[in-house]
Design an enzyme around this catalytic site. Structure first.
Site, PDB file in Angstrom:
ATOM      1  N   HIS A 102     -11.645  -2.298   2.443  1.00  0.00           N
ATOM      2  CA  HIS A 102     -11.144  -3.633   2.789  1.00  0.00           C
ATOM      3  C   HIS A 102     -12.304  -4.563   3.152  1.00  0.00           C
ATOM      4  O   HIS A 102     -12.334  -5.724   2.748  1.00  0.00           O
ATOM      5  CB  HIS A 102     -10.183  -3.564   3.980  1.00  0.00           C
ATOM      6  CG  HIS A 102      -8.912  -2.804   3.725  1.00  0.00           C
ATOM      7  ND1 HIS A 102      -8.468  -1.802   4.546  1.00  0.00           N
ATOM      8  CD2 HIS A 102      -7.994  -2.915   2.741  1.00  0.00           C
ATOM      9  CE1 HIS A 102      -7.326  -1.334   4.091  1.00  0.00           C
ATOM     10  NE2 HIS A 102      -7.010  -1.986   2.988  1.00  0.00           N
ATOM     11  N   LYS A 140       6.496   0.919   6.348  1.00  0.00           N
ATOM     12  CA  LYS A 140       5.425   1.847   6.720  1.00  0.00           C
ATOM     13  C   LYS A 140       5.458   2.101   8.223  1.00  0.00           C
ATOM     14  O   LYS A 140       5.608   1.154   9.001  1.00  0.00           O
ATOM     15  CB  LYS A 140       4.057   1.267   6.354  1.00  0.00           C
ATOM     16  CG  LYS A 140       3.759   1.283   4.868  1.00  0.00           C
ATOM     17  CD  LYS A 140       2.337   0.809   4.604  1.00  0.00           C
ATOM     18  CE  LYS A 140       1.970   0.943   3.134  1.00  0.00           C
ATOM     19  NZ  LYS A 140       0.624   0.418   2.862  1.00  0.00           N
ATOM     20  N   ARG A 150      -8.204  -0.940  -6.903  1.00  0.00           N
ATOM     21  CA  ARG A 150      -9.004   0.282  -6.797  1.00  0.00           C
ATOM     22  C   ARG A 150      -8.991   1.077  -8.090  1.00  0.00           C
ATOM     23  O   ARG A 150      -9.965   1.682  -8.474  1.00  0.00           O
ATOM     24  CB  ARG A 150      -8.478   1.166  -5.660  1.00  0.00           C
ATOM     25  CG  ARG A 150      -8.721   0.586  -4.279  1.00  0.00           C
ATOM     26  CD  ARG A 150      -7.924   1.312  -3.237  1.00  0.00           C
ATOM     27  NE  ARG A 150      -6.501   1.215  -3.546  1.00  0.00           N
ATOM     28  CZ  ARG A 150      -5.557   1.876  -2.935  1.00  0.00           C
ATOM     29  NH1 ARG A 150      -5.858   2.714  -1.979  1.00  0.00           N
ATOM     30  NH2 ARG A 150      -4.298   1.709  -3.268  1.00  0.00           N
ATOM     31  N   SER A 208      -5.874   3.800   3.653  1.00  0.00           N
ATOM     32  CA  SER A 208      -5.777   3.953   5.107  1.00  0.00           C
ATOM     33  C   SER A 208      -5.100   5.280   5.455  1.00  0.00           C
ATOM     34  O   SER A 208      -5.530   5.982   6.370  1.00  0.00           O
ATOM     35  CB  SER A 208      -4.993   2.785   5.700  1.00  0.00           C
ATOM     36  OG  SER A 208      -5.645   1.574   5.396  1.00  0.00           O
TER      37      SER A 208
HETATM   38  N1  COA Z   1     -10.049  -0.305  -0.140  1.00  0.00           N
HETATM   39  C1  COA Z   1      -9.455   0.724   0.463  1.00  0.00           C
HETATM   40  N2  COA Z   1      -8.126   0.864   0.564  1.00  0.00           N
HETATM   41  C2  COA Z   1      -7.373  -0.103   0.029  1.00  0.00           C
HETATM   42  C3  COA Z   1      -7.920  -1.201  -0.628  1.00  0.00           C
HETATM   43  C4  COA Z   1      -9.329  -1.291  -0.705  1.00  0.00           C
HETATM   44  N3  COA Z   1      -9.939  -2.306  -1.297  1.00  0.00           N
HETATM   45  N4  COA Z   1      -6.921  -1.976  -1.071  1.00  0.00           N
HETATM   46  C5  COA Z   1      -5.792  -1.376  -0.699  1.00  0.00           C
HETATM   47  N5  COA Z   1      -6.065  -0.253  -0.044  1.00  0.00           N
HETATM   48  C6  COA Z   1      -5.112   0.704   0.504  1.00  0.00           C
HETATM   49  C7  COA Z   1      -4.525   0.284   1.803  1.00  0.00           C
HETATM   50  O1  COA Z   1      -5.264   0.799   2.884  1.00  0.00           O
HETATM   51  C8  COA Z   1      -3.137   0.879   1.749  1.00  0.00           C
HETATM   52  O2  COA Z   1      -3.186   2.197   2.196  1.00  0.00           O
HETATM   53  P1  COA Z   1      -1.871   2.879   2.823  1.00  0.00           P
HETATM   54  O3  COA Z   1      -0.774   2.762   1.821  1.00  0.00           O
HETATM   55  O4  COA Z   1      -2.327   4.233   3.049  1.00  0.00           O
HETATM   56  O5  COA Z   1      -1.575   2.095   4.082  1.00  0.00           O
HETATM   57  C9  COA Z   1      -2.811   0.915   0.262  1.00  0.00           C
HETATM   58  O6  COA Z   1      -4.035   0.787  -0.394  1.00  0.00           O
HETATM   59  C10 COA Z   1      -1.909  -0.172  -0.161  1.00  0.00           C
HETATM   60  O7  COA Z   1      -2.474  -1.398   0.281  1.00  0.00           O
HETATM   61  P2  COA Z   1      -1.757  -2.751   0.008  1.00  0.00           P
HETATM   62  O8  COA Z   1      -1.404  -2.887  -1.407  1.00  0.00           O
HETATM   63  O9  COA Z   1      -2.595  -3.805   0.623  1.00  0.00           O
HETATM   64  O10 COA Z   1      -0.376  -2.538   0.710  1.00  0.00           O
HETATM   65  P3  COA Z   1       0.097  -3.060   2.022  1.00  0.00           P
HETATM   66  O11 COA Z   1       1.358  -2.410   2.381  1.00  0.00           O
HETATM   67  O12 COA Z   1      -1.029  -2.897   2.966  1.00  0.00           O
HETATM   68  O13 COA Z   1       0.362  -4.607   1.715  1.00  0.00           O
HETATM   69  C11 COA Z   1       1.559  -6.510   0.676  1.00  0.00           C
HETATM   70  C12 COA Z   1       1.084  -5.071   0.569  1.00  0.00           C
HETATM   71  C13 COA Z   1       1.296  -7.095   2.028  1.00  0.00           C
HETATM   72  C14 COA Z   1       0.806  -7.367  -0.292  1.00  0.00           C
HETATM   73  C15 COA Z   1       3.047  -6.509   0.321  1.00  0.00           C
HETATM   74  O14 COA Z   1       3.675  -5.452   1.002  1.00  0.00           O
HETATM   75  C16 COA Z   1       3.747  -7.802   0.685  1.00  0.00           C
HETATM   76  O15 COA Z   1       3.548  -8.830   0.097  1.00  0.00           O
HETATM   77  N6  COA Z   1       4.644  -7.726   1.682  1.00  0.00           N
HETATM   78  C17 COA Z   1       5.413  -8.895   2.168  1.00  0.00           C
HETATM   79  C18 COA Z   1       6.846  -8.870   1.664  1.00  0.00           C
HETATM   80  C19 COA Z   1       6.918  -9.616   0.365  1.00  0.00           C
HETATM   81  O16 COA Z   1       6.604 -10.786   0.253  1.00  0.00           O
HETATM   82  N7  COA Z   1       7.401  -8.903  -0.660  1.00  0.00           N
HETATM   83  C20 COA Z   1       7.494  -9.441  -1.993  1.00  0.00           C
HETATM   84  C21 COA Z   1       6.200  -9.255  -2.731  1.00  0.00           C
HETATM   85  S1  COA Z   1       6.307  -9.875  -4.369  1.00  0.00           S
END
Ligand code: COA
Length: 160
Positions: free
Chosen positions: A18, A42, A91, A130
């Site tokens: 991140h 989550k 990723r 994470s």
């Molecule tokens: N390096 C390391 N890890 C990474 C990474 C990076 N560059 N990018 C993502 N990850 C990991 C994260 O740590 C996370 O790990 P985990 O699942 O073990 O917690 C995983 O990849 C997924 O990350 P991410 O895609 O950022 O998911 P999220 O749940 O953290 O967030 C949102 C996703 C916030 C974009 C999405 O849930 C959202 O928009 N929510 C709001 C509700 C909404 O509007 N929904 C409609 C969407 S169209």
């Protein structure tokens, strides 16, 4: 015109993957907000406040980066916040499937002109998440170099 971007995620906790995306995107935009989302699907290890504080501590030297948190629909926060772009890290090809669906849905929900922008995660972090970091540390494994040191201490103390 100033360009303001959001980098959002659960950050439970923030990893060096991140941080890599934050550092690189902070050079591309005038302002970058790291938006910690409360994802009801989550089960979080850290509270929203803890996650915000940990990120603030790590990014304190990046002068155009601030940290916020929000709940609910991403598009509502983005439209209300005067953002020009939402940054996401990719990723692996598996991220692409999910991200394209989200980007295309968000394109309908975002106000006109707001873009989703994707950065490729640096290869040294392309395998981490994470959850994986938490699992390794909770079982006594070594995740050195994959999370900022201050965050490592916080994870370890949660499992102590
Ligand atoms: N390096 C390391 N890890 C990474 C990474 C990076 N560059 N990018 C993502 N990850 C990991 C994260 O740590 C996370 O790990 P985990 O699942 O073990 O917690 C995983 O990849 C997924 O990350 P991410 O895609 O950022 O998911 P999220 O749940 O953290 O967030 C949102 C996703 C916030 C974009 C999405 O849930 C959202 O928009 N929510 C709001 C509700 C909404 O509007 N929904 C409609 C969407 S169209």
């Amino acid at each position: 015109m100033k360009h303001r971007a959001l980098y959002t995620g659960s950050f439970d906790p923030m990893t060096n993957g991140h941080l890599d995306i934050i550092t690189r995107s902070s050079r591309m935009f005038d302002e970058l907000v790291v938006g910690v989302i409360v994802n009801p699907s989550k089960k979080a290890l850290f509270t929203k406040e803890e996650r915000v504080r940990m990120i603030q501590d790590v990014v304190k030297d990046l002068r155009n980066v601030t940290v916020d948190s929000f709940e609910g629909l991403l598009a509502d926060y983005v439209n209300a916040g005067n953002f020009d772009a939402v940054v996401r890290g990719l990723r692996a090809t598996t991220d692409f499937e999910y991200e394209i669906q989200m980007a295309q849905m968000n394109a309908r929900l975002f106000d006109k002109g707001i873009e989703s922008v994707f950065l490729m995660t640096s290869p040294e972090y392309s395998f981490i998440s994470s959850s994986m970091i938490k699992e390794v540390i909770s079982l006594g494994g070594c995740a050195d170099g994959l999370v900022p040191e201050t965050i490592m201490e916080n994870i370890k103390s949660k499992y102590r």
